[in-house]
Design a protein around this motif. Sequence first.
Motif, PDB file in Angstrom:
ATOM      1  N   SER A  12       0.828  -1.207   0.000  1.00  0.00           N
ATOM      2  CA  SER A  12       0.000   0.000   0.000  1.00  0.00           C
ATOM      3  C   SER A  12       0.860   1.254   0.000  1.00  0.00           C
ATOM      4  O   SER A  12       2.044   1.227   0.358  1.00  0.00           O
ATOM      5  CB  SER A  12      -0.922   0.012   1.231  1.00  0.00           C
ATOM      6  OG  SER A  12      -0.151   0.005   2.427  1.00  0.00           O
TER       7      SER A  12
ATOM      8  N   SER B 252      -3.131   5.847   1.883  1.00  0.00           N
ATOM      9  CA  SER B 252      -3.779   4.607   2.338  1.00  0.00           C
ATOM     10  C   SER B 252      -4.374   3.806   1.183  1.00  0.00           C
ATOM     11  O   SER B 252      -5.314   3.041   1.380  1.00  0.00           O
ATOM     12  CB  SER B 252      -4.865   4.906   3.381  1.00  0.00           C
ATOM     13  OG  SER B 252      -4.324   5.559   4.512  1.00  0.00           O
ATOM     14  N   GLU B 253      -3.821   3.961  -0.006  1.00  0.00           N
ATOM     15  CA  GLU B 253      -4.293   3.211  -1.168  1.00  0.00           C
ATOM     16  C   GLU B 253      -3.595   1.854  -1.243  1.00  0.00           C
ATOM     17  O   GLU B 253      -2.385   1.760  -1.037  1.00  0.00           O
ATOM     18  CB  GLU B 253      -4.010   3.969  -2.459  1.00  0.00           C
ATOM     19  CG  GLU B 253      -4.806   5.237  -2.636  1.00  0.00           C
ATOM     20  CD  GLU B 253      -4.396   5.961  -3.902  1.00  0.00           C
ATOM     21  OE1 GLU B 253      -4.936   5.632  -4.978  1.00  0.00           O
ATOM     22  OE2 GLU B 253      -3.532   6.844  -3.817  1.00  0.00           O
ATOM     23  N   VAL B 254      -4.354   0.820  -1.559  1.00  0.00           N
ATOM     24  CA  VAL B 254      -3.786  -0.504  -1.787  1.00  0.00           C
ATOM     25  C   VAL B 254      -3.300  -0.574  -3.230  1.00  0.00           C
ATOM     26  O   VAL B 254      -4.091  -0.468  -4.165  1.00  0.00           O
ATOM     27  CB  VAL B 254      -4.823  -1.609  -1.512  1.00  0.00           C
ATOM     28  CG1 VAL B 254      -4.245  -2.980  -1.866  1.00  0.00           C
ATOM     29  CG2 VAL B 254      -5.252  -1.575  -0.052  1.00  0.00           C
TER      30      VAL B 254
END
Length: 272
Positions: free
Chosen positions: A97, A102-104
């Motif tokens: 991530s 907080s992006e996967v």
Amino acid sequence: ELRRNDEVYLDAVGARRIPDPTTAGDFCRRFTAEHVRTLLEVFNEARLKVWAEQPEAFFDEARVDMDGTMVTTDGECKEGIDINYKGQWGYHPLIVSLANTSEVLSIANRSGNRPSHEGAAEEVDRALALCRKAGFRRVRLRGDTDFTQTAHLDRWTDDERVTFVFGVDNTPARWLLAENLPETAWQPLARPPRYAVRTKPRARPQNVKEAVVERREFDNICLIREEVAEFDYRPAACRKTYRMVVVKKYLEVRKGQKVLVFDYRLAKDSAC
């Protein structure tokens, strides 16, 4: 099944219709690992367009985190499930991530008995390629002890834009290196508070657990203070030398109100 006929829900997700659960299950079963990878790449291409709209400071540094998580299941007919060392049945997906948002960036599914680091190097390579393509000026890789893959550290840091902070296990050889440091190398470790009080500090409640431990004279290991030091360290699989940060914990072993032992330990994992 109930949501399929809920007009408010359909309007909220912007859908005219939702497939029947059995239809959705059949659709998902038609996906292979290659299809999922293609879908992830489509998401990443869309991310590049969104990131391009961010202010210039956004591209100072990308912080890429990696970790494994256990997803348990009670199902008995799930393809690919396995049992881990805790006796849990399920899957052990790897997640990479971007901590900034907080992006996967990617998910690699694995059976429940696979180690955390399996497949991590390949996923990190994909994340680095994405961050370079986006225009990040620096990329910092972060992970716990399971992700210190020394065979790849030199290759990653050949790019001057890439740095890393990984935990490393406290092996006997590393313990000896830290133990031989002079006393002047150790400095007090002041950890920042977990949070800032926005109103007024509140009185701490009585520690009931601590009182029971003391009354029944259980062995109680108490942390007195911590010290930190650093030294140069070259892993066996590397040609480069890296900075090793190690923490020493001073402990008291109490029984009731009596101090039985005063000792110190090196933290079970340090940072490289």
